[in-house]
Design a protein around this motif. Structure first.
Motif, PDB file in Angstrom:
ATOM      1  N   VAL A  60     -67.247 -35.319 -39.192  1.00 27.32           N
ATOM      2  CA  VAL A  60     -68.124 -34.429 -38.767  1.00 27.32           C
ATOM      3  C   VAL A  60     -68.573 -33.596 -39.993  1.00 27.32           C
ATOM      4  N   ALA A  61     -69.848 -33.314 -39.959  1.00 21.56           N
ATOM      5  CA  ALA A  61     -70.493 -32.530 -41.240  1.00 21.56           C
ATOM      6  C   ALA A  61     -70.011 -31.095 -40.837  1.00 21.56           C
ATOM      7  N   ALA A  62     -69.064 -30.568 -41.785  1.00 19.99           N
ATOM      8  CA  ALA A  62     -68.524 -29.199 -41.528  1.00 19.99           C
ATOM      9  C   ALA A  62     -68.368 -28.483 -42.737  1.00 19.99           C
ATOM     10  N   GLU A  63     -68.428 -27.268 -42.649  1.00 21.64           N
ATOM     11  CA  GLU A  63     -68.168 -26.402 -44.004  1.00 21.64           C
ATOM     12  C   GLU A  63     -67.577 -25.047 -43.595  1.00 21.64           C
ATOM     13  N   HIS A  64     -66.893 -24.397 -44.665  1.00 24.19           N
ATOM     14  CA  HIS A  64     -66.230 -23.132 -44.278  1.00 24.19           C
ATOM     15  C   HIS A  64     -66.825 -22.016 -45.015  1.00 24.19           C
ATOM     16  N   LEU A  65     -66.904 -20.838 -44.572  1.00 27.13           N
ATOM     17  CA  LEU A  65     -67.233 -19.730 -45.477  1.00 27.13           C
ATOM     18  C   LEU A  65     -66.208 -18.432 -45.002  1.00 27.13           C
ATOM     19  N   ASP A  66     -66.201 -17.369 -45.835  1.00 24.29           N
ATOM     20  CA  ASP A  66     -65.538 -16.169 -45.944  1.00 24.29           C
ATOM     21  C   ASP A  66     -66.365 -15.172 -46.565  1.00 24.29           C
ATOM     22  N   GLY A  67     -65.409 -13.871 -46.664  1.00 18.05           N
ATOM     23  CA  GLY A  67     -66.121 -12.709 -47.080  1.00 18.05           C
ATOM     24  C   GLY A  67     -66.193 -12.765 -48.796  1.00 18.05           C
ATOM     25  N   ALA A  68     -65.421 -13.902 -49.314  1.00 17.14           N
ATOM     26  CA  ALA A  68     -65.682 -14.015 -50.701  1.00 17.14           C
ATOM     27  C   ALA A  68     -66.731 -15.223 -50.938  1.00 17.14           C
ATOM     28  N   THR A  69     -67.339 -15.776 -50.190  1.00 14.09           N
ATOM     29  CA  THR A  69     -68.304 -16.717 -50.258  1.00 14.09           C
ATOM     30  C   THR A  69     -69.516 -16.115 -51.073  1.00 14.09           C
ATOM     31  N   GLU A  84     -78.407 -29.935 -40.532  1.00  7.44           N
ATOM     32  CA  GLU A  84     -77.690 -30.750 -41.555  1.00  7.44           C
ATOM     33  C   GLU A  84     -76.049 -30.792 -41.320  1.00  7.44           C
ATOM     34  N   ILE A  85     -75.620 -29.886 -41.015  1.00  3.41           N
ATOM     35  CA  ILE A  85     -74.145 -29.583 -40.682  1.00  3.41           C
ATOM     36  C   ILE A  85     -73.897 -29.346 -39.424  1.00  3.41           C
ATOM     37  N   THR A  86     -72.804 -29.543 -38.631  1.00  2.72           N
ATOM     38  CA  THR A  86     -72.699 -29.392 -37.410  1.00  2.72           C
ATOM     39  C   THR A  86     -71.577 -28.288 -37.175  1.00  2.72           C
ATOM     40  N   VAL A  87     -70.734 -27.883 -37.952  1.00  2.48           N
ATOM     41  CA  VAL A  87     -69.641 -27.131 -37.801  1.00  2.48           C
ATOM     42  C   VAL A  87     -69.676 -26.326 -38.691  1.00  2.48           C
ATOM     43  N   VAL A  88     -69.457 -25.033 -38.585  1.00  6.29           N
ATOM     44  CA  VAL A  88     -69.197 -23.983 -39.675  1.00  6.29           C
ATOM     45  C   VAL A  88     -67.852 -23.083 -39.191  1.00  6.29           C
ATOM     46  N   SER A  89     -66.850 -23.222 -40.077  1.00  3.64           N
ATOM     47  CA  SER A  89     -65.889 -22.377 -39.912  1.00  3.64           C
ATOM     48  C   SER A  89     -65.595 -21.136 -40.716  1.00  3.64           C
ATOM     49  N   ASN A  90     -65.062 -19.975 -40.090  1.00  2.00           N
ATOM     50  CA  ASN A  90     -65.321 -18.829 -41.059  1.00  2.00           C
ATOM     51  C   ASN A  90     -63.949 -17.937 -40.513  1.00  2.00           C
ATOM     52  N   ALA A  91     -63.799 -16.972 -41.374  1.00  2.00           N
ATOM     53  CA  ALA A  91     -62.785 -16.085 -41.527  1.00  2.00           C
ATOM     54  C   ALA A  91     -63.264 -14.529 -41.359  1.00  2.00           C
ATOM     55  N   MET A  92     -63.386 -14.104 -40.101  1.00  2.55           N
ATOM     56  CA  MET A  92     -64.054 -12.810 -40.009  1.00  2.55           C
ATOM     57  C   MET A  92     -65.351 -12.523 -40.779  1.00  2.55           C
TER      58      MET A  92
END
Length: 353
Positions: free
Chosen positions: A269-278, A294-302
């Motif tokens: 699955v096309a997925a990426e991560h982001l957080d406050g330091a991105t 272009e991507i399906t899932v974005v995971s994030n921290a707060m």
């Protein structure tokens, strides 16, 4: 809120919905009655910033000066763009946020980052708006508000209580409830989510996680949830109930969020991560890719629980257990704006629902 509409937050001509018109009329009536500190309460996705922008535009036309405060750049851009949409000239709008080039210190409306404003000279204001005003009890907000003893103070929030569950009565005097989520669902302005939970044995064991300031202690919570089996269950559950649906996952920590994104990637699955330091440019690029499919899932921290709106994202994975009703409502509310007749889906892996 509207984090995908370009840096200036513009969306085109604004037409008030009936419940927004009614809210503005009731607000003006309370102000005429002498109320000076009031919270405008409305669900995520209801257009609180549009209500505020309409009030601000009218105030500027009458010669008043306005300060609009928010804690995220997305909220700054959104408010600025909505005011432009309502016909406020750019020359009448200033932005106080780092080195933002829209700095116009003489403009009657100042849209300000709280972090920037605490280090700058305070602009004159007859009306002070605070977006996400459930934060207004913090010392920084109080110090700024104390500089405007004669101003009309108006707050905006979907969740009029502190993280600890306490109220905001020491900052504001009245609540003006615009509409309930169910009312907006019935009127077609929000969509009712379909919620999928998991068996109790597939939930994290939180028996050893202490509570601090009204919610689970972050370090112990991360240890309880960032486990291979639990994160793998997220992907399996998503595959059964939301495969192919653009999705946001709410994680406990950066490590947990990265783990979630990695497991989706392992599943193809096309997925990426982001957080406050991105970096901001990278964050914007990730969200543009999500918006474009272009991507399906974005995971994030707060990061995406407040100040972000992509109506095409129609699934929320609640991977962060919380005792905070406010945080739950903020996370779940991100996917409730109508888009292309799609169903909204909540996958609850935190025992939140």
């Amino acid at each position: 809120m509207e984090g995908t509409n370009g840096q200036d937050g513009r969306r085109g001509p604004v037409r008030l919905r009936p419940y927004q018109q009614d809210a503005i009329a009731r607000l003006r009536a309370r102000v005429r009655a002498g109320v000076r500190r009031l919270i405008i309460v409305a669900p995520t996705g209801s257009g609180k910033t549009t209500i505020a922008a309409h009030v601000i535009a009218g105030a500027v036309a009458r010669g008043s000066r306005v300060l609009f405060m928010a804690h995220r750049r997305e909220l700054i851009h959104q408010a600025y763009g909505r005011l432009i949409d309502l016909g406020v000239p750019e020359a009448s709008l200033g932005v106080l946020m780092g080195r933002d080039p829209r700095w116009r210190p003489g403009a009657p409306v100042q849209v300000a980052s709280v972090d920037t404003l605490r280090h700058r000279a305070r602009p004159l204001a007859d009306i002070v708006f605070v977006d996400e005003c459930h934060r207004a009890t913090a010392k920084t907000y109080r110090d700024i508000a104390d500089g405007y003893p004669d101003a009309l103070h108006l707050g905006l929030t979907a969740t009029p209580f502190r993280a600890s569950g306490g109220g905001l009565g020491d900052v504001y005097d009245e609540l003006l409830v615009v509409a309930s989520p169910q009312e907006l669902i019935d009127q077609g302005y929000l969509v009712a989510p379909r919620v999928f939970t998991v068996p109790e044995e597939d939930l994290p064991d939180l028996s050893g996680v202490r509570t601090r300031q009204g919610d689970y202690e972050p370090g112990a919570l991360e240890a309880a949830v960032n486990r291979k089996g639990l994160v793998g269950n997220l992907v399996d559950h998503w595959t059964r109930h939301a495969k192919g649906v653009r999705t946001v996952a709410f994680a406990v920590s950066v490590a947990h969020s990265r783990h979630i994104a990695a497991r989706f990637q392992e599943a193809g699955v096309a997925a990426e991560h982001l957080d406050g330091a991105t970096p901001l440019a990278e964050r914007d690029a990730i969200l543009r890719r999500l918006d474009a499919g272009e991507i399906t899932v974005v995971s994030n921290a707060m990061v995406l629980a407040e100040g972000w709106d992509q109506p095409a994202v129609k699934c929320a994975i609640l991977a962060r257990p919380t005792k905070s009703l406010g945080l739950y409502l903020q996370q779940a509310g991100r996917i409730l704006r109508p888009w292309d007749d799609q169903q909204a889906i909540i996958l609850d892996h935190g025992g939140c629902v």
